[in-house]
Design a protein around this motif. Structure first.
Motif, PDB file in Angstrom:
ATOM      1  N   PRO A  28       0.808  -1.234   0.000  1.00  0.00           N
ATOM      2  CA  PRO A  28       0.000   0.000   0.000  1.00  0.00           C
ATOM      3  C   PRO A  28       0.834   1.275   0.000  1.00  0.00           C
ATOM      4  N   HIS A  29       2.109   1.202   0.413  1.00  0.00           N
ATOM      5  CA  HIS A  29       2.959   2.389   0.484  1.00  0.00           C
ATOM      6  C   HIS A  29       4.317   2.100  -0.146  1.00  0.00           C
ATOM      7  N   PRO A  30       5.012   3.121  -0.617  1.00  0.00           N
ATOM      8  CA  PRO A  30       6.394   2.922  -1.070  1.00  0.00           C
ATOM      9  C   PRO A  30       7.250   2.365   0.070  1.00  0.00           C
ATOM     10  N   ILE A  31       8.159   1.483  -0.268  1.00  0.00           N
ATOM     11  CA  ILE A  31       8.912   0.800   0.779  1.00  0.00           C
ATOM     12  C   ILE A  31       9.977   1.683   1.414  1.00  0.00           C
ATOM     13  N   ASP A  32      10.311   2.810   0.795  1.00  0.00           N
ATOM     14  CA  ASP A  32      11.399   3.642   1.321  1.00  0.00           C
ATOM     15  C   ASP A  32      10.940   5.018   1.778  1.00  0.00           C
ATOM     16  N   GLU A  41       3.469   2.050  16.829  1.00  0.00           N
ATOM     17  CA  GLU A  41       2.602   0.895  17.028  1.00  0.00           C
ATOM     18  C   GLU A  41       1.640   0.745  15.858  1.00  0.00           C
ATOM     19  N   PRO A  42       1.105  -0.474  15.654  1.00  0.00           N
ATOM     20  CA  PRO A  42       0.156  -0.687  14.555  1.00  0.00           C
ATOM     21  C   PRO A  42      -1.057   0.222  14.671  1.00  0.00           C
ATOM     22  N   GLY A  43      -1.513   0.662  13.497  1.00  0.00           N
ATOM     23  CA  GLY A  43      -2.696   1.493  13.470  1.00  0.00           C
ATOM     24  C   GLY A  43      -2.630   2.501  12.352  1.00  0.00           C
ATOM     25  N   GLY A  44      -3.806   2.957  11.922  1.00  0.00           N
ATOM     26  CA  GLY A  44      -3.863   3.996  10.917  1.00  0.00           C
ATOM     27  C   GLY A  44      -3.312   3.548   9.578  1.00  0.00           C
ATOM     28  N   ALA A  45      -2.354   4.318   9.060  1.00  0.00           N
ATOM     29  CA  ALA A  45      -1.781   4.029   7.744  1.00  0.00           C
ATOM     30  C   ALA A  45      -0.828   2.853   7.773  1.00  0.00           C
ATOM     31  N   ALA A  46      -0.454   2.383   8.948  1.00  0.00           N
ATOM     32  CA  ALA A  46       0.494   1.283   9.069  1.00  0.00           C
ATOM     33  C   ALA A  46      -0.109   0.182   9.935  1.00  0.00           C
TER      34      ALA A  46
END
Length: 269
Positions: A28-32, A41-46
């Motif tokens: 879902p996001h660029p790796i860099d 912590e986990p949540g939202g965009a991650a």
């Protein structure tokens, strides 16, 4: 029902390999690119939190398995093929078999990590190719001994001796008489060498011999995020679990398929 069980045991391995191969396109996001705070912590965009630089752990997890899977598959295929030919030839030609055994004995004495370091570090710029070569060199000695042991009784069986007495050349005996009756052994060997290759390639990544930051690699993720395991355990636990699951599911798949192949091979005679 008996035919369904092997399929069910193969599906997890196939699903995990396919997911690793197409994972970079699913991230879902660029790796860099940081999307959150370091070790968030986990949540939202991650959903699995952030790594040491705030990059999305899930995205790097999806993108980090393809090279590992491709390297392990290629290594296992080359090792199995080389061991099959060398083991069958060694069983049919005792002089060649003794030479292969002595060479294998010497290479087996070389510790895996030391051999990996020697080959990878003496090949500047070799990168992933150097790791694959190292894994093949270190894997063939063990594999060829296994194939040679399985091929020995086949090579002395009546139909092989009859074919040899009839003037059939060596490669006909290898590929038409011996190896078809070792398909179960070779399939099981492929699974074992895949597992060994996964661990060896992962070790190289952990030692930063192959992929370098900021590349996404499961083993590299474990090394990079180790200091922050208490802040966001998923940055270390998730890639560790995937490496273990990859090795386990492929080995189980090979074990599920091997008996069926073996029965077919025997029924041909």
């Amino acid at each position: 029902m008996n035919r369904i069980r092997p399929v069910l045991r193969v599906l997890p391995a196939v699903a995990l390999i396919v997911a690793a191969l197409i994972g970079p396109w699913l991230a879902p996001h660029p790796i860099d690119v940081p999307v959150t705070g370091p070790y968030a912590e986990p949540g939202g965009a991650a959903p699995l939190g952030g790594d040491q630089l705030g990059r999305d752990v899930l995205s790097r997890l999806l993108a980090g398995g393809r090279e590992l899977v491709v390297s392990a598959l290629l290594t296992a295929a080359i090792v199995t093929a080389a061991a099959a030919v060398l083991g069958a030839v060694g069983a049919l030609r005792p002089a060649v078999g003794r030479l292969v055994d002595r060479t294998a004995d010497l290479l087996i004495l070389l510790p895996a990590v030391l051999g990996l370091l020697l080959i990878a570090l003496s090949w500047p710029g070799g990168g992933r190719l150097a790791i694959i070569v190292a894994a093949v060199v270190l894997g063939v000695p063990y594999a060829v001994r296994l194939v040679a042991s399985a091929a020995a009784p086949v090579a002395t069986s009546g139909y092989v001796e009859a074919a040899a007495a009839g003037g059939e050349h060596l490669w006909h005996l290898v590929f038409r008489e011996v190896l078809p009756n070792l398909r179960a052994v070779l399939l099981a060997l492929f699974g074992l060498r895949f597992v060994a290759a996964v661990y060896l390639v992962a070790t190289a990544g952990f030692l930063q011999i192959g992929p370098q930051p900021p590349a996404a690699d499961w083993a590299l993720m474990i090394r990079e995020n180790g200091p922050g395991i208490l802040l966001n355990p998923w940055a270390v636990v998730a890639p560790s679990l995937l490496i273990g699951l990859l090795a386990m599911t492929v080995n189980l798949a090979a074990a599920a398929l091997a008996p069926q192949v073996g029965r077919k091979a025997v029924s041909l005679r």
